[in-house]
Design an enzyme around this catalytic site. Structure first.
Site, PDB file in Angstrom:
ATOM      1  N   GLY A  10       1.054  -1.387  -0.074  1.00 29.21           N
ATOM      2  CA  GLY A  10       0.105   0.111  -0.554  1.00 29.21           C
ATOM      3  C   GLY A  10       0.512   1.229  -0.035  1.00 29.21           C
ATOM      4  O   GLY A  10       0.752   2.681   0.309  1.00 29.21           O
ATOM      5  N   ARG A  37      -2.574 -11.820  -5.241  1.00 25.67           N
ATOM      6  CA  ARG A  37      -4.573 -11.482  -5.003  1.00 25.67           C
ATOM      7  C   ARG A  37      -4.724 -10.999  -6.793  1.00 25.67           C
ATOM      8  O   ARG A  37      -4.313 -10.440  -7.408  1.00 25.67           O
ATOM      9  CB  ARG A  37      -4.426 -11.134  -4.200  1.00 25.67           C
ATOM     10  CG  ARG A  37      -3.547 -10.041  -3.911  1.00 25.67           C
ATOM     11  CD  ARG A  37      -3.763  -8.922  -3.011  1.00 25.67           C
ATOM     12  NE  ARG A  37      -3.139  -7.913  -3.354  1.00 25.67           N
ATOM     13  CZ  ARG A  37      -2.598  -6.549  -3.472  1.00 25.67           C
ATOM     14  NH1 ARG A  37      -3.731  -5.905  -4.473  1.00 25.67           N
ATOM     15  NH2 ARG A  37      -1.993  -5.810  -3.527  1.00 25.67           N
TER      16      ARG A  37
HETATM   17  P1  ADP Z   1       3.854  -1.500  -2.297  1.00 26.24           P
HETATM   18  O1  ADP Z   1       3.756  -2.766  -2.109  1.00 26.24           O
HETATM   19  O2  ADP Z   1       3.531  -0.917  -1.123  1.00 26.24           O
HETATM   20  O3  ADP Z   1       2.411  -1.240  -3.270  1.00 26.24           O
HETATM   21  P2  ADP Z   1       5.743  -1.361  -5.310  1.00 26.24           P
HETATM   22  O4  ADP Z   1       6.607  -2.130  -4.515  1.00 26.24           O
HETATM   23  O5  ADP Z   1       4.567  -1.865  -5.428  1.00 26.24           O
HETATM   24  O6  ADP Z   1       4.647  -1.110  -3.122  1.00 26.24           O
HETATM   25  O7  ADP Z   1       5.889   0.445  -5.345  1.00 26.24           O
HETATM   26  C1  ADP Z   1       4.864   1.091  -5.149  1.00 26.24           C
HETATM   27  C2  ADP Z   1       4.825   2.208  -5.526  1.00 26.24           C
HETATM   28  O8  ADP Z   1       6.549   3.286  -5.284  1.00 26.24           O
HETATM   29  C3  ADP Z   1       5.328   1.887  -7.320  1.00 26.24           C
HETATM   30  O9  ADP Z   1       4.645   1.639  -8.424  1.00 26.24           O
HETATM   31  C4  ADP Z   1       6.718   2.961  -7.634  1.00 26.24           C
HETATM   32  O10 ADP Z   1       5.921   4.640  -7.920  1.00 26.24           O
HETATM   33  C5  ADP Z   1       6.926   3.456  -6.660  1.00 26.24           C
HETATM   34  N1  ADP Z   1       8.096   2.583  -5.928  1.00 26.24           N
HETATM   35  C6  ADP Z   1       8.923   1.567  -5.220  1.00 26.24           C
HETATM   36  N2  ADP Z   1      10.392   1.851  -6.250  1.00 26.24           N
HETATM   37  C7  ADP Z   1      10.835   1.916  -6.716  1.00 26.24           C
HETATM   38  C8  ADP Z   1      11.952   2.857  -7.051  1.00 26.24           C
HETATM   39  N3  ADP Z   1      13.057   1.624  -6.907  1.00 26.24           N
HETATM   40  N4  ADP Z   1      11.688   4.005  -7.809  1.00 26.24           N
HETATM   41  C9  ADP Z   1      10.947   4.453  -8.341  1.00 26.24           C
HETATM   42  N5  ADP Z   1       9.636   4.567  -7.564  1.00 26.24           N
HETATM   43  C10 ADP Z   1       9.222   3.017  -7.105  1.00 26.24           C
END
Ligand code: ADP
Length: 661
Positions: A164, A291
């Protein structure tokens, strides 16, 4: 065969799953917490069972209780939705032990993806591209600093067990690392019960592209197109679309190929999503969500599929044969997440009661909602109210239709981001497909409402309110109990009212020119405008003229001393101070003063047995960040004050009782 499903979730996803279950003839058991006693998801199910108190730990996360209910009610399967228990391998394992089907992948597939660190290194080994990065667990400070320097700045710290968008911190230089790391660890432990940390290269403005996967238990794995979820606030998605736009074929096919590899490598079964970051035609695996995703409807609309049905069929151990290829994609779909929040205040959640919720009924629009009018968005859970999804023959058409939907949705009584969402899709860069995760930041000034639009709504509200009040007076005056009110005749002189918006007071003088025209003066802002109200059925959409210029698409509601005014999705919640109107209202109350809203007692001004004068403030209630005064309806004696400062009260709770002198 699955004949009875328990949905271990709430809100829009529970109602959405219910819809499919019913279409498949499956009996639905809902569970609900105290706060959700009257919630839509519980009302819509075939049977609903109380789970526990409002805290998620004691209700929607309490899997022992959920399993007990499932066993007692002989359910065949549990659908976990998203969030809560949906990615908890222990829950899936416990279900298996109890012979209840989990509508989701196997325990081992879930486990391999449940920590970002493990998933990342596994994928790296399998040859899936990942960003340079490392697990910070078990490393010394020196080792961490060295590794960070080797990768280069900026970097991002992520909670390995996070989700999230929470627990992420960007590091711009070396001396920030240790401090931020320590903070992130503490936060990760308290939010996710695990202090494992991942550090990787931070891309400044990448796109978030994800691939939808569906796999059965017979080795059939489908990649069901992709989605772009780059429009985010606080690393959380707000607008999503399918298919992802402006991507060259090689990259698109590369991502689909890698997504299939990921699914294969963990013998995945069911619906899942592989998320990538894309920058300059290079893509990197970020994580897999094992999921159903919040944004699954956009995929359903462009493919004509029902992913929940497919999940259930996989759980039923059916072979899934889809005639799917590139040409199966028809049209374009965009989803906007409607939140009870205040974008201008760093997206602060703003729970409360929904008074009106009307959505345009069109074949090209879909509403997945957890709430209807009169439902309460509680502060215990995620502030997402609903998802509005449009379907168009192409992207421009889908944008136009989504904008129509946002402008014609009437959501009142609760602060929300509908106007903000509409402004996002109206920025020309959005139509020009120039989207990335920095979009909201970059166009911030265009996304928040201007002073002009706020002033316009405030001034209109003053005119509409005086019009409303005279209609109210006329209807009341027909009653023999209200014919003694000292009401001045139309046109005689100025009416003084104050509107309060976000603690700021706007004092108006309104002159009634005739039954539909009003001169609205705000001395402080040196504003003088003539308003003509063109139609005055307050239950419908209104239009006005301001100095002969047309203002359309207005909704106006008065509820106790609150005013809700909305123009094309932009809405203000106002407080009205008008002695005359309060007098009329208070005539009706006899002896007991009830709270007009659910809220918190902010201040108590009176004591038992105290003598008070008519109009004295007895108690102030704070709700949805607004103050509501409870006034003495007449001079007399307080019999009892039933509340203390800080106490929560429900709507209708008797705050004080008094006796007329
Ligand atoms: P969560 O599991 O909390 O949803 P994610 O790993 O899916 O987290 O990442 C959510 C968002 O965070 C991504 O869509 C992106 O916008 C940002 N993000 C995550 N990792 C990176 C990264 N290495 N560089 C830039 N943005 C990132």
């Amino acid at each position: 065969m699955i004949k009875k499903i328990l949905i271990a979730n709430r809100g829009e996803i529970a109602t959405r799953i219910t819809r499919t279950c019913k279409s498949m003839g499956i009996f639905v058991v809902a569970v609900y917490s105290d706060a959700d006693k009257n919630a839509l998801h519980a009302r819509e199910a075939d049977q609903s069972i109380h789970l526990g108190d409002s805290l998620a730990e004691n209700s929607y996360l309490n899997y022992k209780k959920i399993i007990k209910i499932a066993l007692e009610n002989k359910v065949d399967a549990i659908h976990p939705g998203y969030g809560f228990l949906s990615e908890n391998p222990d829950f899936a394992k416990a279900l298996k032990k109890n012979n209840i089907k989990f509508i989701g992948p196997s325990v081992s597939s879930m486990k391999s993806m449940s920590l970002k660190n493990d998933a990342r290194s596994m994928m790296e080994k399998a040859g899936v591209p990942v960003l340079p990065g490392f697990s910070a667990d078990g490393l010394s400070e020196n080792q961490i600093l060295k590794k960070c320097e080797n990768i280069g700045f900026p970097l991002i710290i992520k909670a390995s067990a996070g989700g999230g968008g929470k627990g992420m911190h960007v590091i711009n230089k070396k001396n920030e690392i240790i401090n931020k790391l320590e903070g992130a660890k503490r936060e990760a432990l308290s939010s996710f019960g695990n202090d494992s940390i991942l550090i990787e290269k931070y891309l400044q403005n990448p796109r978030h592209i994800e691939v939808q996967i569906l796999a059965d238990n017979y080795g059939n794995i489908y990649t069901l197109a992709d989605r772009d979820c780059s429009i985010q606030r606080r690393h959380q998605k707000v607008i999503e679309e399918a298919p992802a736009t402006n991507i060259n074929l090689e990259v698109r096919e590369g991502m689909a190929f890698q997504a299939k590899q990921v699914a294969k490598s963990i013998s995945y079964s069911g619906a899942g999503t592989i998320e990538f970051l894309l920058e300059k035609n290079n893509f990197y695996f970020m994580e897999m969500n094992t999921r159903l995703q919040v944004e699954h409807p956009v995929t359903e609309l462009i493919l004509g599929l029902d992913l929940v049905e497919l999940q259930i069929r996989v759980a039923n151990n059916e072979k899934i044969i889809l005639d799917y290829n590139k040409d199966s994609i028809k049209g374009h779909a965009i989803e906007a997440r409607v939140y009870a929040e205040i974008p201008e205040k760093n997206f602060q959640p703003s729970p409360g009661k929904i008074l009106e919720f009307n959505f345009p009924d069109k074949p090209y629009l879909r509403l997945d909602t957890g709430y209807l009018a009169n439902d309460e968005v509680s502060s215990y859970y995620d502030p997402m109210i609903a998802k509005i999804i449009s379907y168009g023959v192409n992207r421009d058409d889908a944008i136009k239709k989504l904008s129509f939907a946002l402008e014609n949705t009437r959501l009142e009584g609760i602060k929300n981001n509908i106007d903000f969402l509409n402004k996002i899709i109206k920025v020309s860069a959005f139509a020009e497909k120039k989207i990335n995760t920095d979009f909201i930041n970059k166009f911030w000034k265009k996304l928040i409402s201007s002073k002009e639009s706020k002033d316009l709504l405030l001034d209109s509200a003053a005119a509409l309110y005086i019009k409303f009040r005279s209609s109210y007076y006329i209807s009341k005056s027909l009653s023999p109990w209200h014919n003694n009110i000292n009401w001045r005749h139309l046109g005689n002189d100025f009416e003084n009212i104050s509107l309060i918006y976000d603690k700021e007071v706007f004092n108006y003088e309104v002159k009634i020119l005739n039954s539909s025209e009003f001169l609205v003066i705000d001395e402080e802002r040196k504003n003088k405008n003539i308003f003509k109200i063109l139609n005055d059925d307050f239950s419908k959409k209104l239009s006005l003229l301001r100095n002969n210029k047309k203002i359309e698409n207005i909704y106006f509601t008065v509820n106790n001393d609150n005013i809700y005014i909305n123009q094309s999705g932009y809405s203000l919640n106002l407080n009205i101070r008008d002695k005359f109107y309060l007098d009329i209202k208070l005539e009706a109350s006899e002896g007991s003063m009830d709270s007009p809203v659910p809220g918190k007692i902010a201040k108590v001004f009176s004591k038992n047995n105290q003598q008070v004068k008519k109009g004295d403030i007895l108690v102030i209630i704070e709700a949805m960040k607004m103050e509501h005064s409870i006034l003495a309806p007449y001079s007399g004696k307080i019999i009892k004050i039933n509340v203390k400062e800080g106490q929560q009260v429900d709507e209708g709770y008797t705050v004080a009782q008094m006796k007329e002198k």
